[in-house]
Scaffold this active site. Structure first.
Site, PDB file in Angstrom:
ATOM      1  N   ASN A 149      -2.710   0.167  -9.562  1.00 33.26           N
ATOM      2  CA  ASN A 149      -2.365  -1.087  -8.694  1.00 33.26           C
ATOM      3  C   ASN A 149      -0.987  -1.636  -8.367  1.00 33.26           C
ATOM      4  O   ASN A 149      -0.170  -1.361  -9.123  1.00 33.26           O
ATOM      5  CB  ASN A 149      -3.313  -2.368  -8.941  1.00 33.26           C
ATOM      6  CG  ASN A 149      -3.747  -3.204  -7.853  1.00 33.26           C
ATOM      7  OD1 ASN A 149      -3.388  -2.982  -6.685  1.00 33.26           O
ATOM      8  ND2 ASN A 149      -4.359  -4.426  -8.347  1.00 33.26           N
ATOM      9  N   HIS A 161       4.619  -0.675  -7.230  1.00 34.26           N
ATOM     10  CA  HIS A 161       3.091  -0.096  -7.524  1.00 34.26           C
ATOM     11  C   HIS A 161       3.100   0.449  -9.041  1.00 34.26           C
ATOM     12  O   HIS A 161       3.977   1.495  -9.207  1.00 34.26           O
ATOM     13  CB  HIS A 161       2.799   0.958  -6.458  1.00 34.26           C
ATOM     14  CG  HIS A 161       1.427   1.349  -6.847  1.00 34.26           C
ATOM     15  ND1 HIS A 161       0.361   0.944  -5.813  1.00 34.26           N
ATOM     16  CD2 HIS A 161       0.718   2.702  -7.424  1.00 34.26           C
ATOM     17  CE1 HIS A 161      -0.627   1.857  -6.117  1.00 34.26           C
ATOM     18  NE2 HIS A 161      -0.585   2.613  -7.106  1.00 34.26           N
ATOM     19  N   CYS A 162       2.501   0.055  -9.762  1.00 34.67           N
ATOM     20  CA  CYS A 162       2.298   0.539 -11.287  1.00 34.67           C
ATOM     21  C   CYS A 162       1.229   1.645 -11.268  1.00 34.67           C
ATOM     22  O   CYS A 162       0.076   0.951 -11.585  1.00 34.67           O
ATOM     23  CB  CYS A 162       2.269  -0.886 -12.291  1.00 34.67           C
ATOM     24  SG  CYS A 162       2.135  -0.081 -13.807  1.00 34.67           S
ATOM     25  N   PRO A 163       1.381   2.833 -11.694  1.00 36.96           N
ATOM     26  CA  PRO A 163       0.234   3.738 -12.115  1.00 36.96           C
ATOM     27  C   PRO A 163      -0.679   3.275 -13.302  1.00 36.96           C
ATOM     28  O   PRO A 163      -1.656   3.811 -13.408  1.00 36.96           O
ATOM     29  CB  PRO A 163       0.949   4.839 -12.336  1.00 36.96           C
ATOM     30  CG  PRO A 163       2.512   4.711 -12.481  1.00 36.96           C
ATOM     31  CD  PRO A 163       2.525   3.394 -11.823  1.00 36.96           C
TER      32      PRO A 163
END
Length: 321
Positions: free
Chosen positions: A185, A179-181
């Site tokens: 997403n 999960h990439c802030p």
């Protein structure tokens, strides 16, 4: 349009666009007038960087707003058993039915047209009852009940290999990498293509801007420096953009190399940490699967719409009853 409303992710995603805007302002507005660039060269410079900035923003937007590959109670995806998801001649119709739905006789099930089957696809089974749908012209349909497949303990979704539950999204995602802030997403089956392209374009764009600022600084140093009335403002913006470009270049390069390494090993960031090992494959084969087509210059196009999710038959995890 898919969008996660989460405070940290929205803040960091917005910060990404702000940083890109600062870099674009310095690269195309602040420095060029001080370099005595000819008009054709100036326009060429602005066009090249504007294209790179647009592709960076667009691929970021596509990564952020594309569903990463949620597997929920009403998901449908294709199952293949060939060596590659692109080998469509080696698939068969596999329908995973909800055990709570009315029983459907196997004689009434026909191949569903998804561009693979050559048979008649005019009669379609109620898609709300399906979990997995694959076409075939040679093999009879199989039926697999949901109860026979491994499911997530948290959201009760079917859980093939490389499927992980995201605590932020509160859903299971097929081939979830992380999960990439920065893109607010998860990176998974459907948006990994956009994420890789984002890393490529942000790397190329920041490297171009970094080189432009270095050359501009050397030019100004050899030609008497900056005008006194503009010196303070230009220096602040230039130094700020220099470090932004440097960080963006390093960040994108490290992540891109990680993505390439994980693709070659046929794994994800999460599976790597869990020490889950899978059969390795060539980089070309891995990229062909992520980008949805054989080796092509169209890989660099960020406008392609994802097709139907495809899961290898060996990735379906059955439970003993």
């Amino acid at each position: 349009m898919h969008l996660i409303v989460e405070c940290l992710g929205m803040t960091m995603a917005s910060m990404t666009y702000i940083l890109i805007s600062i870099v674009a302002y310095s690269t195309t507005v602040v420095l060029p007038p001080l370099l005595s660039m000819s008009t054709p060269l100036y326009f060429l410079h602005v066009i090249v960087f504007s294209v790179l900035a647009f592709l960076t923003c667009f691929t970021h937007f596509r990564t952020m707003t594309t569903s990463p590959g949620y597997i929920s109670g009403r998901s449908s995806f294709e199952v293949y058993h060939g060596s590659s998801s692109l080998d469509t001649e080696e698939v068969e119709l596999v329908e995973v039915l909800d055990p709570e739905s009315p029983d459907t006789s196997m004689e009434s099930l026909k191949p569903i047209d998804r561009g693979i089957s050559k048979g008649d696809s005019s009669d379609k089974t109620n898609s709300a009852d399906l979990r997995i749908k694959i076409n075939s012209t040679t093999s009879p349909a199989k039926r697999i009940e949901v109860d026979n497949l491994k499911k997530c303990n948290k959201c009760k979704a079917i859980k093939p290999l490389k499927t992980h539950h995201c605590k932020i999204c509160q859903k299971c995602i097929y081939k979830m990498d992380h999960h990439c802030p920065w893109v607010n997403n998860c990176v998974g089956y459907y948006n990994q293509r956009h994420f890789i392209l984002f890393l490529v374009y942000v790397g190329v764009g920041s490297a171009y801007s970094l080189l432009f600022h270095i050359v501009s600084g050397l030019y100004l140093w050899n030609h008497g420096g900056l005008p006194k009335d503009e010196k303070a403002g230009v220096l602040v913006v230039t130094y700020m953009v220099f470090f932004i470009d440097l960080l963006f270049s390093m960040f994108s390069c490290i992540l891109l190399l990680d993505q390439i390494d994980f693709l070659k090993e046929n794994t994800t960031t999460i599976d790597k940490k869990m020490n889950n090992k899978f059969e390795k494959r060539s980089l070309t084969e891995a990229l062909s699967e992520v980008f949805g087509e054989r080796k092509s210059c169209r890989w660099m196009c960020p406008f392609k719409i994802p097709g139907v999710m495809k899961v290898h038959e060996r990735d379906l995890v059955f439970v003993n009853k």
